[in-house]
Design a protein around this motif. Structure first.
Motif, PDB file in Angstrom:
ATOM      1  N   ALA A  70       0.836  -1.354  -0.056  1.00 56.11           N
ATOM      2  CA  ALA A  70       0.073   0.148   0.008  1.00 56.11           C
ATOM      3  C   ALA A  70       0.953   1.262  -0.038  1.00 56.11           C
ATOM      4  N   ALA A  71       0.744   2.175  -0.944  1.00 55.34           N
ATOM      5  CA  ALA A  71       1.420   3.254  -0.871  1.00 55.34           C
ATOM      6  C   ALA A  71       1.200   4.246  -0.045  1.00 55.34           C
ATOM      7  N   LYS A  72       2.113   5.006   0.396  1.00 58.99           N
ATOM      8  CA  LYS A  72       1.841   6.096   1.559  1.00 58.99           C
ATOM      9  C   LYS A  72       1.880   7.498   1.046  1.00 58.99           C
ATOM     10  N   ALA A  73       0.938   8.147   1.267  1.00 54.52           N
ATOM     11  CA  ALA A  73       0.878   9.663   0.840  1.00 54.52           C
ATOM     12  C   ALA A  73       1.825  10.446   1.695  1.00 54.52           C
ATOM     13  N   LEU A  74       2.774  11.218   0.952  1.00 56.35           N
ATOM     14  CA  LEU A  74       3.625  11.893   1.501  1.00 56.35           C
ATOM     15  C   LEU A  74       3.426  13.398   1.629  1.00 56.35           C
ATOM     16  N   LEU A  75       2.894  13.811   0.240  1.00 52.43           N
ATOM     17  CA  LEU A  75       2.743  15.354   0.422  1.00 52.43           C
ATOM     18  C   LEU A  75       1.459  15.651  -0.649  1.00 52.43           C
ATOM     19  N   THR A  76       0.864  16.721  -0.315  1.00 54.41           N
ATOM     20  CA  THR A  76      -0.202  17.093  -1.181  1.00 54.41           C
ATOM     21  C   THR A  76      -0.032  18.343  -1.799  1.00 54.41           C
ATOM     22  N   LEU A  77      -0.014  18.431  -3.179  1.00 57.39           N
ATOM     23  CA  LEU A  77       0.396  19.569  -3.902  1.00 57.39           C
ATOM     24  C   LEU A  77      -0.884  20.355  -4.092  1.00 57.39           C
ATOM     25  N   GLY A  78      -0.721  21.834  -4.408  1.00 58.36           N
ATOM     26  CA  GLY A  78      -1.746  22.348  -4.634  1.00 58.36           C
ATOM     27  C   GLY A  78      -1.481  23.618  -5.658  1.00 58.36           C
ATOM     28  N   HIS A  79      -2.194  24.809  -5.686  1.00 61.57           N
ATOM     29  CA  HIS A  79      -1.797  26.055  -6.723  1.00 61.57           C
ATOM     30  C   HIS A  79      -0.466  26.191  -6.695  1.00 61.57           C
ATOM     31  N   GLY A  80       0.096  26.511  -7.763  1.00 68.09           N
ATOM     32  CA  GLY A  80       1.554  27.133  -8.025  1.00 68.09           C
ATOM     33  C   GLY A  80       2.592  25.955  -7.853  1.00 68.09           C
ATOM     34  N   ASP A  81       2.455  24.747  -7.316  1.00 71.77           N
ATOM     35  CA  ASP A  81       3.415  23.815  -6.997  1.00 71.77           C
ATOM     36  C   ASP A  81       3.837  23.241  -8.358  1.00 71.77           C
ATOM     37  N   ILE A  82       4.972  22.799  -8.151  1.00 72.24           N
ATOM     38  CA  ILE A  82       5.652  22.073  -9.323  1.00 72.24           C
ATOM     39  C   ILE A  82       5.466  20.494  -9.079  1.00 72.24           C
ATOM     40  N   LEU A  83       5.418  19.798 -10.383  1.00 67.25           N
ATOM     41  CA  LEU A  83       5.071  18.437 -10.238  1.00 67.25           C
ATOM     42  C   LEU A  83       5.927  17.670 -11.190  1.00 67.25           C
ATOM     43  N   ALA A  84       6.686  16.756 -11.067  1.00 69.71           N
ATOM     44  CA  ALA A  84       7.617  16.000 -11.878  1.00 69.71           C
ATOM     45  C   ALA A  84       8.643  16.583 -12.271  1.00 69.71           C
ATOM     46  N   TRP A  85       9.348  17.415 -11.327  1.00 76.00           N
ATOM     47  CA  TRP A  85      10.388  18.160 -11.384  1.00 76.00           C
ATOM     48  C   TRP A  85      11.444  17.236 -11.803  1.00 76.00           C
ATOM     49  N   SER A  86      11.727  15.881 -11.250  1.00 76.72           N
ATOM     50  CA  SER A  86      12.630  14.936 -11.303  1.00 76.72           C
ATOM     51  C   SER A  86      12.963  14.430 -13.081  1.00 76.72           C
ATOM     52  N   ALA A  87      11.780  14.487 -13.699  1.00 74.51           N
ATOM     53  CA  ALA A  87      11.766  14.486 -15.088  1.00 74.51           C
ATOM     54  C   ALA A  87      12.912  15.380 -15.871  1.00 74.51           C
TER      55      ALA A  87
END
Length: 159
Positions: A70-87
């Motif tokens: 079961a995956a564990k939630a680490l963080l919730t992102l909202g307006h203005g947040d960056i996603l997939a920076w590691s890409a």
């Protein structure tokens, strides 16, 4: 088919605000707006991914499996947040799964197109990297605060 992002959208996200308008237009020209419904996955942990995103509205939960079913939630992102920076910075392998918590719109940029633009226009490249560094610094601070909270005992000692 996706809607095109506008310079105004990027300014709302604080991406490229210090750029001249012509550079803002150039950056927006490679950006699209994509929408996701609740419970959809943007990407999975371990997958190779070729996009980077900024959240316009909605929220996304980042989850990690850490070797358990079961995956564990680490963080919730909202307006203005960056996603997939590691890409963009780390070769494209996703370090978490991004699950949409509520209907969400994202500004999406193709990694290779963004790299090409940053190499061709160093001012855009500098401003994008400056923004990424700022976002990652904020996320690192949030992680440190979570760790402090995790190891803080209720009686005030750290035993």
């Amino acid at each position: 088919m996706h809607d095109k992002a506008t310079p105004q959208m990027l300014r709302e996200l604080q991406v490229g605000n210090d750029l001249p308008e012509t550079d803002q237009i150039e950056l927006a020209s490679i950006a699209n707006v994509v929408s996701f419904n609740a419970d959809e996955r943007v990407f999975r942990e371990g997958d190779k991914h070729s996009f980077i995103y900024w959240l316009l509205d909605g929220s996304i939960s980042l989850e990690m499996s850490s070797g358990v079913p079961a995956a564990k939630a680490l963080l919730t992102l909202g307006h203005g947040d960056i996603l997939a920076w590691s890409a963009f910075l780390a070769g494209g392998r996703m370090t978490a799964t991004a699950r949409v918590a509520e209907p969400t719109r994202l500004v999406r940029l193709d990694i290779q197109e963004l790299r090409n633009l940053c190499q061709a226009n160093h001012e855009i490249g500098f401003r994008v990297m400056e923004h990424l560094a700022s976002q990652l610094a904020q996320r690192l601070l949030a992680t440190r605060l979570q760790l402090l909270d995790l190891f803080h005992s209720p009686n005030g000692s750290n035993e």
